[in-house]
Design a protein around this motif. Structure first.
Motif, PDB file in Angstrom:
ATOM      1  N   LYS A  83       0.823  -1.217   0.000  1.00  0.00           N
ATOM      2  CA  LYS A  83       0.000   0.000   0.000  1.00  0.00           C
ATOM      3  C   LYS A  83       0.854   1.264   0.000  1.00  0.00           C
ATOM      4  CE  LYS A  83      -3.878  -2.289   2.283  1.00  0.00           C
ATOM      5  NZ  LYS A  83      -4.764  -2.343   3.483  1.00  0.00           N
ATOM      6  N   THR A  84       1.898   1.294   0.816  1.00  0.00           N
ATOM      7  CA  THR A  84       2.676   2.528   0.928  1.00  0.00           C
ATOM      8  C   THR A  84       3.444   2.856  -0.344  1.00  0.00           C
ATOM      9  OG1 THR A  84       4.544   1.350   1.935  1.00  0.00           O
ATOM     10  CG2 THR A  84       2.908   2.305   3.426  1.00  0.00           C
ATOM     11  N   VAL A  85       3.978   1.832  -1.002  1.00  0.00           N
ATOM     12  CA  VAL A  85       4.770   2.103  -2.203  1.00  0.00           C
ATOM     13  C   VAL A  85       3.921   2.730  -3.311  1.00  0.00           C
ATOM     14  CG1 VAL A  85       6.152   1.062  -4.043  1.00  0.00           C
ATOM     15  CG2 VAL A  85       6.573   0.435  -1.656  1.00  0.00           C
ATOM     16  N   PRO A  86       2.763   2.167  -3.672  1.00  0.00           N
ATOM     17  CA  PRO A  86       1.958   2.832  -4.703  1.00  0.00           C
ATOM     18  C   PRO A  86       1.416   4.185  -4.262  1.00  0.00           C
ATOM     19  CG  PRO A  86       0.830   0.879  -3.867  1.00  0.00           C
ATOM     20  CD  PRO A  86       2.218   0.828  -3.337  1.00  0.00           C
ATOM     21  N   LEU A  87       1.155   4.347  -2.977  1.00  0.00           N
ATOM     22  CA  LEU A  87       0.717   5.663  -2.513  1.00  0.00           C
ATOM     23  C   LEU A  87       1.822   6.698  -2.696  1.00  0.00           C
ATOM     24  CD1 LEU A  87      -1.220   4.722   0.756  1.00  0.00           C
ATOM     25  CD2 LEU A  87      -2.209   5.840  -1.256  1.00  0.00           C
ATOM     26  N   MET A  88       3.036   6.319  -2.348  1.00  0.00           N
ATOM     27  CA  MET A  88       4.147   7.254  -2.479  1.00  0.00           C
ATOM     28  C   MET A  88       4.555   7.485  -3.929  1.00  0.00           C
ATOM     29  SD  MET A  88       4.466   8.268   0.523  1.00  0.00           S
ATOM     30  CE  MET A  88       5.660   9.480  -0.058  1.00  0.00           C
ATOM     31  N   THR A 120       3.646   0.689 -10.126  1.00  0.00           N
ATOM     32  CA  THR A 120       4.020   1.462  -8.951  1.00  0.00           C
ATOM     33  C   THR A 120       4.822   0.629  -7.963  1.00  0.00           C
ATOM     34  OG1 THR A 120       1.979   0.919  -7.777  1.00  0.00           O
ATOM     35  CG2 THR A 120       1.962   2.893  -9.158  1.00  0.00           C
ATOM     36  N   THR A 121       4.691  -0.701  -8.035  1.00  0.00           N
ATOM     37  CA  THR A 121       5.438  -1.528  -7.103  1.00  0.00           C
ATOM     38  C   THR A 121       6.926  -1.523  -7.412  1.00  0.00           C
ATOM     39  OG1 THR A 121       5.117  -3.522  -8.442  1.00  0.00           O
ATOM     40  CG2 THR A 121       3.460  -3.026  -6.768  1.00  0.00           C
ATOM     41  N   LYS A 122       7.315  -0.927  -8.541  1.00  0.00           N
ATOM     42  CA  LYS A 122       8.731  -0.862  -8.887  1.00  0.00           C
ATOM     43  C   LYS A 122       9.423   0.342  -8.259  1.00  0.00           C
ATOM     44  CE  LYS A 122       7.963  -3.288 -13.261  1.00  0.00           C
ATOM     45  NZ  LYS A 122       8.093  -3.229 -14.740  1.00  0.00           N
ATOM     46  N   VAL A 123       8.647   1.186  -7.582  1.00  0.00           N
ATOM     47  CA  VAL A 123       9.251   2.320  -6.894  1.00  0.00           C
ATOM     48  C   VAL A 123      10.143   1.798  -5.773  1.00  0.00           C
ATOM     49  CG1 VAL A 123       8.784   4.373  -5.520  1.00  0.00           C
ATOM     50  CG2 VAL A 123       7.314   3.805  -7.464  1.00  0.00           C
ATOM     51  N   ASP A 124      11.250   2.438  -5.576  1.00  0.00           N
ATOM     52  CA  ASP A 124      12.197   2.036  -4.548  1.00  0.00           C
ATOM     53  C   ASP A 124      11.547   2.064  -3.175  1.00  0.00           C
ATOM     54  OD1 ASP A 124      14.307   1.579  -2.888  1.00  0.00           O
ATOM     55  OD2 ASP A 124      15.353   3.464  -3.315  1.00  0.00           O
ATOM     56  N   PRO A 125      11.409   0.917  -2.499  1.00  0.00           N
ATOM     57  CA  PRO A 125      10.777   0.892  -1.176  1.00  0.00           C
ATOM     58  C   PRO A 125      11.502   1.763  -0.163  1.00  0.00           C
ATOM     59  CG  PRO A 125      10.937  -1.338  -2.081  1.00  0.00           C
ATOM     60  CD  PRO A 125      11.756  -0.456  -2.965  1.00  0.00           C
ATOM     61  N   ASP A 126      12.814   1.936  -0.316  1.00  0.00           N
ATOM     62  CA  ASP A 126      13.546   2.773   0.625  1.00  0.00           C
ATOM     63  C   ASP A 126      13.084   4.217   0.536  1.00  0.00           C
ATOM     64  OD1 ASP A 126      14.992   0.650   1.541  1.00  0.00           O
ATOM     65  OD2 ASP A 126      16.649   0.962   0.140  1.00  0.00           O
ATOM     66  N   THR A 127      12.729   4.651  -0.681  1.00  0.00           N
ATOM     67  CA  THR A 127      12.207   6.008  -0.862  1.00  0.00           C
ATOM     68  C   THR A 127      10.891   6.155  -0.122  1.00  0.00           C
ATOM     69  OG1 THR A 127      13.263   6.233  -3.016  1.00  0.00           O
ATOM     70  CG2 THR A 127      11.433   7.716  -2.542  1.00  0.00           C
ATOM     71  N   ALA A 128      10.030   5.160  -0.247  1.00  0.00           N
ATOM     72  CA  ALA A 128       8.748   5.205   0.451  1.00  0.00           C
ATOM     73  C   ALA A 128       8.940   5.185   1.956  1.00  0.00           C
ATOM     74  CB  ALA A 128       7.874   4.030   0.016  1.00  0.00           C
ATOM     75  N   ALA A 129       9.885   4.391   2.417  1.00  0.00           N
ATOM     76  CA  ALA A 129      10.088   4.254   3.868  1.00  0.00           C
ATOM     77  C   ALA A 129      10.501   5.561   4.514  1.00  0.00           C
ATOM     78  CB  ALA A 129      11.141   3.197   4.137  1.00  0.00           C
ATOM     79  N   ARG A 130      11.168   6.426   3.749  1.00  0.00           N
ATOM     80  CA  ARG A 130      11.624   7.690   4.328  1.00  0.00           C
ATOM     81  C   ARG A 130      10.481   8.669   4.548  1.00  0.00           C
ATOM     82  NH1 ARG A 130      15.994   6.825   0.698  1.00  0.00           N
ATOM     83  NH2 ARG A 130      15.084   8.234  -0.848  1.00  0.00           N
ATOM     84  N   THR A 131       9.299   8.358   4.048  1.00  0.00           N
ATOM     85  CA  THR A 131       8.191   9.296   4.135  1.00  0.00           C
ATOM     86  C   THR A 131       7.046   8.771   4.991  1.00  0.00           C
ATOM     87  OG1 THR A 131       7.241   8.395   2.104  1.00  0.00           O
ATOM     88  CG2 THR A 131       8.703  10.310   1.894  1.00  0.00           C
ATOM     89  N   VAL A 132       7.296   7.698   5.733  1.00  0.00           N
ATOM     90  CA  VAL A 132       6.257   7.150   6.594  1.00  0.00           C
ATOM     91  C   VAL A 132       6.735   7.181   8.025  1.00  0.00           C
ATOM     92  CG1 VAL A 132       5.360   5.671   4.762  1.00  0.00           C
ATOM     93  CG2 VAL A 132       7.051   4.755   6.354  1.00  0.00           C
ATOM     94  N   ASP A 133       5.763   7.187   8.919  1.00  0.00           N
ATOM     95  CA  ASP A 133       6.042   7.150  10.353  1.00  0.00           C
ATOM     96  C   ASP A 133       5.641   5.770  10.870  1.00  0.00           C
ATOM     97  OD1 ASP A 133       6.807   9.730  10.196  1.00  0.00           O
ATOM     98  OD2 ASP A 133       5.017  10.562  11.162  1.00  0.00           O
ATOM     99  N   ALA A 134       6.568   5.054  11.408  1.00  0.00           N
ATOM    100  CA  ALA A 134       6.241   3.734  11.979  1.00  0.00           C
ATOM    101  C   ALA A 134       5.485   3.907  13.287  1.00  0.00           C
ATOM    102  CB  ALA A 134       7.513   2.940  12.197  1.00  0.00           C
TER     103      ALA A 134
END
Length: 355
Positions: free
Chosen positions: A48-53, A341-355
């Motif tokens: 979910k987070t990767v396609p959203l980002m 959208t799943t090909k977006v770098d997950p690390d990029t998405a991770a930098r924009t979420v709050d765990a």
């Protein structure tokens, strides 16, 4: 109650950003240059987070946070620095924890598993908004709360309401959830002096944003008709259904936030169509064996609901009709563009979420 300047760039919280309505609302807000904080159950869910980002503007202006309506602190965290709350995270509860369909529940179970959780979640969200000094709220609700009996010739959102007690007594717990949500939302917004806009949405049909949207209640039926030739109905229902394209629903939401005078209930549907007309469009995209049989000869059909759209059109005029809704979904499904959208770098998405 402070009124926000509609001309300024806003920062809205979309509760339920991974849902079909929430994702489209967030995407539309980002397209306007707004900042968005979106809540979902688990920000570690990269499906979910990767396609959203991957949405345009998300890298710089979308923040994703985990939130649970049973935990008020998580909602308060999501509302930090925002100036509006969009409640799009309260889908219909269609069964009890043991799988019993809502339509088969007794009175006490229907209240316990369907009505009470919806009320509690809505209360948590609105009370958190008040504590956070967020005075603008948009609640994505349903036409299930505008079903008086007997049905009027023309429904008007300011005149006609569903009777909650009757819905509960008749075991219509899915519909009753929406009526109960509106009731508590109105009560709290008046108590706290908040600006509440309620969008009475119909069945949302159109392209998704996330892969999981094809697994949603309505879109799953449409997908199964095409992919698995799995029927939705054995026979074409004799009634009708009110529909809205998700892009139009998002436009209604953003228009309400941009207009400081917008408040109260607004119909958020294109119109109501007979099921026979809906299936005529679906037939263009699915195998014949997946289609239901015609309405039995002699069966009395009901006229599609008629609406007074004056208030709706004061917000925004819908752009998409039935053909565009059905074809838009199946084109999205066939193109599989969302898988890119799943090909977006997950690390990029991770930098924009709050765990």
């Amino acid at each position: 109650m402070p009124r926000n300047n509609p001309a300024k760039t806003r920062h809205i919280c979309v509760a339920g950003v991974s849902g079909l309505a929430g994702a489209h609302i967030a995407r539309t807000a980002l397209a306007l240059g707004w900042r968005v904080t979106g809540t979902l159950r688990d920000v570690n869910d990269t499906s979910k987070t990767v396609p959203l980002m991957a949405m345009p503007g998300a890298k710089d202006r979308l923040r994703l946070v985990s939130a649970d309506t049973r935990q008020s602190d998580s909602i308060l965290n999501a509302l930090v620095d925002t100036d509006a709350l969009v409640i799009a995270c309260l889908p219909s509860i269609r069964s009890a924890p043991d799988g019993t369909p809502a339509s088969k529940l007794d009175h006490s179970s229907g209240l316990k598993y369907c009505i009470d959780p919806a009320r509690a979640a809505c209360s948590t969200l609105i009370e958190a908004a008040y504590k956070s000094a967020v005075f603008d709220i948009v609640l994505v609700s349903s036409t299930a709360s505008i079903e008086p009996e007997p049905e009027p010739a023309t429904k008007d959102e300011l005149l006609h309401y569903s009777d909650l007690d009757s819905q509960i007594r008749d075991g219509k717990f899915i519909a009753a959830q929406k009526t109960a949500l509106e009731t508590i939302a109105v009560q709290l917004s008046q108590e706290y002096d908040l600006r509440l806009t309620i969008l009475l949405s119909g069945m949302i049909v159109g392209p998704g944003v996330l892969p999981c949207h094809a697994d949603g209640h309505i879109l799953k039926h449409l997908r199964d008709l095409s992919v698995d030739a799995k029927p939705w109905h054995d026979q074409i229902p004799a009634g009708s259904m009110s529909l809205v394209h998700p892009v139009d629903l998002a436009a209604f939401c953003l228009a309400a936030l941009q207009n400081p005078e917008a408040e109260g209930r607004y119909l958020a549907v294109r119109k109501s169509w007979a099921w026979s007309d809906i299936y005529s469009e679906i037939a263009n995209f699915v195998p014949a064996q997946a289609l239901p049989t015609d309405v039995s000869k002699g069966t009395e059909t009901t006229r599609p609901s008629q609406f007074n759209f004056a208030r709706r059109d004061s917000l925004s005029s819908p752009q998409y009709g039935l053909a565009a809704m059905i074809s838009g979904f199946y084109q999205w499904l066939d193109d599989h563009t969302y898988t890119e959208t799943t090909k977006v770098d997950p690390d990029t998405a991770a930098r924009t979420v709050d765990a």
